[in-house]
Design a protein around this motif. Sequence first.
Motif, PDB file in Angstrom:
ATOM      1  N   LEU A 195     -29.076  64.978  72.044  1.00 52.74           N
ATOM      2  CA  LEU A 195     -28.519  63.819  72.821  1.00 52.74           C
ATOM      3  C   LEU A 195     -27.189  63.704  72.786  1.00 52.74           C
ATOM      4  N   VAL A 196     -26.605  63.494  71.631  1.00 50.65           N
ATOM      5  CA  VAL A 196     -25.060  63.384  71.366  1.00 50.65           C
ATOM      6  C   VAL A 196     -24.122  64.430  71.840  1.00 50.65           C
ATOM      7  N   ILE A 197     -24.723  65.581  71.424  1.00 51.06           N
ATOM      8  CA  ILE A 197     -23.741  66.740  72.135  1.00 51.06           C
ATOM      9  C   ILE A 197     -23.947  66.871  73.569  1.00 51.06           C
ATOM     10  N   GLY A 198     -24.953  66.733  74.033  1.00 46.71           N
ATOM     11  CA  GLY A 198     -25.307  66.940  75.605  1.00 46.71           C
ATOM     12  C   GLY A 198     -24.611  65.962  76.524  1.00 46.71           C
ATOM     13  N   ALA A 199     -24.575  64.731  75.547  1.00 47.68           N
ATOM     14  CA  ALA A 199     -23.770  63.666  76.652  1.00 47.68           C
ATOM     15  C   ALA A 199     -22.394  63.994  76.486  1.00 47.68           C
ATOM     16  N   LEU A 200     -21.723  64.446  75.407  1.00 50.92           N
ATOM     17  CA  LEU A 200     -20.380  64.671  75.262  1.00 50.92           C
ATOM     18  C   LEU A 200     -20.159  65.725  76.237  1.00 50.92           C
ATOM     19  N   VAL A 201     -20.887  66.939  76.273  1.00 51.92           N
ATOM     20  CA  VAL A 201     -20.467  68.168  77.140  1.00 51.92           C
ATOM     21  C   VAL A 201     -20.385  67.798  78.648  1.00 51.92           C
ATOM     22  N   ILE A 202     -21.735  66.880  78.981  1.00 47.97           N
ATOM     23  CA  ILE A 202     -21.782  66.495  80.362  1.00 47.97           C
ATOM     24  C   ILE A 202     -20.697  65.610  80.676  1.00 47.97           C
ATOM     25  N   CYS A 203     -20.232  64.758  79.759  1.00 49.41           N
ATOM     26  CA  CYS A 203     -19.058  63.723  80.279  1.00 49.41           C
ATOM     27  C   CYS A 203     -17.909  64.447  80.340  1.00 49.41           C
ATOM     28  N   PHE A 204     -17.359  65.245  79.538  1.00 47.85           N
ATOM     29  CA  PHE A 204     -16.022  65.852  79.408  1.00 47.85           C
ATOM     30  C   PHE A 204     -16.341  66.988  80.498  1.00 47.85           C
ATOM     31  N   GLY A 205     -17.449  67.548  80.765  1.00 48.23           N
ATOM     32  CA  GLY A 205     -17.330  68.763  81.849  1.00 48.23           C
ATOM     33  C   GLY A 205     -17.408  68.306  83.311  1.00 48.23           C
ATOM     34  N   ALA A 206     -17.858  66.936  83.516  1.00 48.06           N
ATOM     35  CA  ALA A 206     -18.048  66.393  84.741  1.00 48.06           C
ATOM     36  C   ALA A 206     -16.754  65.596  85.257  1.00 48.06           C
ATOM     37  N   GLY A 207     -16.150  64.845  84.042  1.00 47.27           N
ATOM     38  CA  GLY A 207     -15.106  64.047  84.560  1.00 47.27           C
ATOM     39  C   GLY A 207     -13.626  64.507  83.720  1.00 47.27           C
ATOM     40  N   TRP A 208     -13.485  65.842  83.334  1.00 48.06           N
ATOM     41  CA  TRP A 208     -12.487  66.430  82.333  1.00 48.06           C
ATOM     42  C   TRP A 208     -11.239  65.962  83.266  1.00 48.06           C
ATOM     43  N   GLN A 209     -10.942  66.305  84.333  1.00 42.19           N
ATOM     44  CA  GLN A 209      -9.700  65.965  84.895  1.00 42.19           C
ATOM     45  C   GLN A 209      -9.257  64.236  84.767  1.00 42.19           C
ATOM     46  N   HIS A 210     -10.500  63.684  85.074  1.00 34.86           N
ATOM     47  CA  HIS A 210     -10.186  62.237  85.171  1.00 34.86           C
ATOM     48  C   HIS A 210      -9.744  61.709  83.800  1.00 34.86           C
TER      49      HIS A 210
END
Length: 390
Positions: free
Chosen positions: A351-366
């Motif tokens: 859960l923790v790693i998946g949430a971080l990966v999705i968060c940084f993947g989808a909103g990396w530039q922001h």
Amino acid sequence: MTSLPGSINPETLEAAVATGVITAAQRDQLHALDRNGRLAVGGDDESGEENLRLIGGGNDLFVTVGTILLTAGFYFVLITLLPGQPMWIAALVALFSWAVAEIVTRQHRMKLSSTVLSLFFVAAFVVALGLEVLERYPIRTPESMWQLLALRQQVSGAGYLFLGGVMAAVALYFWRFKVPILAGVFAIAATLLAFLQTALLLYDGVAAGSIAPPRLEDMPELLRAALYMPLICGLVVFATGVALDIFDRERRKVWSDCAFWLHVVSAPMLVHPLFIMATGQDVVMGRIEPDANATIMLAVLITGFVYVALAIDRRSLLVPTLAYFGSLGIYYLVNSAANTTGIPPFALILLVIGALVICFGAGWQHIRRLIIGTTLPTSVLDRLPPIKKA
């Protein structure tokens, strides 16, 4: 010369020369830029993205399959024709890979096929050189400590010849074909050479009496001190990658792809020593004490790596970091919660790693624009990869 995906068609360039739009010298310069890895006009480069130009399209994937089948067929033919001669077989496979690369890489610049061929070449060359080195420097398993100490000259000669030869071959192949993944291979070989040289210096110091031989009770501290070597090598490789990123901050040349692989290689060498040093992990048994200090230092390390990855715009530095911390560090942070809630620790880690990966993947530039754009001075931002506008 065939046109690359997204590049100017060669026929168009010839027509431009014929009509006087550009000169023949300018046409040759454009071809040279294309061969050196720069994306031509109309390419698919998107400013601010960490584009890894690894696959050139469906045709590249198709040719890659053919390349694998062709090389495998050639290998099995050699096994039949040259039984019991593995060194010659490996050497001929290396030469065959180079010859195929002259067409696939040098003429057509197919990215995935070129990467596969380069790895075939390196693997075959390593096997051939390794067998030659073992024949020239026969090293047998020592039966006593005195026999181990007597191997110094053989080990040093074999190590220098093997690692030096691999580095020279990789550098020559890169000079010819400009395949980015070879930068990572060269960095690994150079790191192993640094380890060898350090071990030899320590051996010479002990033999000369200038360094006291370690006692059994000193082994944990000695192993902890040995972590400085991969940390230093990781910093050197990381700094080289950052230098290439700064040199090619728009990421239009082959050097930015080389930097990607250097960051992939440097991340484990940085994360592992820093994690053990900061959290007090037992080097021998691989355990840490999940106390408050370890938790704080782990959080600081994660924050630091995230910030650096955002600054240089490299997910390739962040992914190994999250994977390492997820497998070794976050387990201890969530273990107490798992004990009280009954939720399996592995589920919480996912859960923790998946949430971080999705968060940084989808909103990396922001996220990068929000954090890096507001915390670093303009003089520094002007040297880093540009921040993509909203």
